[in-house]
Design a protein around this motif. Sequence first.
Motif, short mmCIF file in Angstrom:
data_model
loop_
_atom_site.label_atom_id
_atom_site.label_comp_id
_atom_site.label_asym_id
_atom_site.label_seq_id
_atom_site.Cartn_x
_atom_site.Cartn_y
_atom_site.Cartn_z
N PRO A 1 -35.35 25.31 -20.06
CA PRO A 1 -35.85 24.45 -18.87
C PRO A 1 -36.54 23.17 -19.32
CG PRO A 1 -36.22 26.76 -18.27
CD PRO A 1 -35.80 26.75 -19.65
N PHE A 2 -37.84 23.58 -20.22
CA PHE A 2 -38.46 22.34 -20.68
C PHE A 2 -38.52 22.48 -22.16
CE2 PHE A 2 -39.75 22.68 -16.21
CZ PHE A 2 -40.02 21.65 -15.70
N PRO A 3 -37.87 21.84 -22.81
CA PRO A 3 -37.83 22.16 -24.38
C PRO A 3 -38.91 21.40 -24.97
CG PRO A 3 -36.23 20.31 -23.58
CD PRO A 3 -36.79 20.96 -22.32
N ARG A 4 -39.40 21.95 -26.23
CA ARG A 4 -40.66 21.49 -26.86
C ARG A 4 -40.01 21.20 -28.17
NH1 ARG A 4 -42.54 20.37 -22.59
NH2 ARG A 4 -43.75 21.62 -21.36
N THR A 5 -40.41 19.95 -28.49
CA THR A 5 -40.16 19.74 -29.91
C THR A 5 -41.19 18.83 -30.42
OG1 THR A 5 -38.85 17.50 -29.32
CG2 THR A 5 -37.43 19.46 -29.37
N MET A 6 -41.06 18.29 -31.75
CA MET A 6 -42.04 17.60 -32.26
C MET A 6 -42.42 16.17 -31.48
SD MET A 6 -42.38 16.29 -36.15
CE MET A 6 -42.67 14.76 -36.59
#
Length: 432
Positions: A422-427
Amino acid sequence: MTQYISIQKAMDKGSGKVSIRGWVHRERGSNKLKFITLRDSSNVIQCIFERQNFEKLWGDIDHLQVESSIMLTGEIKKEKRAPTGYELHVTDFQIVGKSDKFPISKDQSVEFLADNRHLWLRSLKMIAILKIRSTVFGAIDEYFKKEGFYEYHSPIFQAVQCEGGADLFSVDYFGKKDVFLGQTWQLYAEPAIFGLEKIYTISPSFRAEKSKTSRHLTEYWHAEMEIAWATFDEMINYGEGLLKHIIKKVVESNTKELESLGRDPKELEPTIKKPFIRMTYDDALKILKDKCKMTVQWGKDLRTVEEEKLTKLYNVPVIVTHYPKEVKAFYMTEDPDNSKVVWGCDFLAPEGHGEIIGGSHREPDIDKIKKRLRDDGEKLEEYEFYLDTRKYGSVPHAGFGLGVERVIKWICKLDNIKDTIPFPRTMERYKP
Ligand code: ATP
Ligand code: MG
């Protein structure tokens, strides 16, 4: 009181009076008729308001905006030309929540959709993926329970690492700096097999991945298992069994969602029916050379491009075993017949998707573990609790970790891992 049923149930009923509720997915109209496509979690349906039936309320109906929430009663009937084959002639309605002009319309940039992720979750694409995601989580749980595993939980705040220090997320733990978010449960799972023998978890893992790739998140869900007394092959069989079970469940439960995403469920069937391809790292290098014209120097890990080329040759997952020791973690069992390689494996998803599971047999020899930890520059004192697993009644054991989002990416045939969560976390992104 009015009994509301889901849009899908209303269509299954197919005729007569029904009451449904949901959100305006699309709207269009003339000064005599208003068409809306109503959406709920089950499906969408075309609904028609005729002005002659609602003369006094026509202003409200005419101004209904996309994403307004409404409750409707009407007569449902088959209509070939309607998007889902049925149409509802509205006889009564209630607006529950008006909507401001919805920011998302057609053809918006990936960045814009990411900024408005909380709203994009309402898209049919995200709804389909999130339903499949729900099936995948359920299937993992079901598989391990069925196989006699206990669900077990490791801490997320950890003080030892085992997947390489480069991608650790440190946290400020009351001023202490040697604490970080878990990359895996493993070092805290191995001590538990002495009590429970067969354990699994589904938990978030955190990795400070600095490279931008289509398959790395900084926070992902990790399904891990650890099993006492197991041989390398037994562990691999569980990995194969688990993937077959996941795919079977998704194909049974989510045909409609798969098709809406452009994935033909038939393409997943070989994974359910056929044995997976098993090959050693050496075999993989040979196949890459012969069939893909790619040369990998012995001792180097397979890169994304190589995994991609290799797995495009198959329609079932490929299990690569016996990797060189240098590219794998310190806890993997050295092959007694060849000390250059370890009993570690990667499961690679077909069609170019690449690694979805990493697993290994765990090194039983405490001195070998100590040496490899020292070589990696680790402080042995920190690992004392872990080394105890090899001091008090050690047994052969093995385990693996499956990246849930990687599996969903493959199942849904997506180019990027971001849409699997749902809420992707990336750099670059940690908001909203
Ligand atoms: P890669 O080489 O692709 O970075 P890895 O070797 O670091 O993977 P493992 O440490 O074996 O991966 O972790 C077990 C599984 O967790 C992987 O097989 C993969 O499915 C998943 N995984 C690892 N890193 C990530 C990530 N950053 N985002 C999503 N899934 C991941
Ligand atoms: Mg990695």
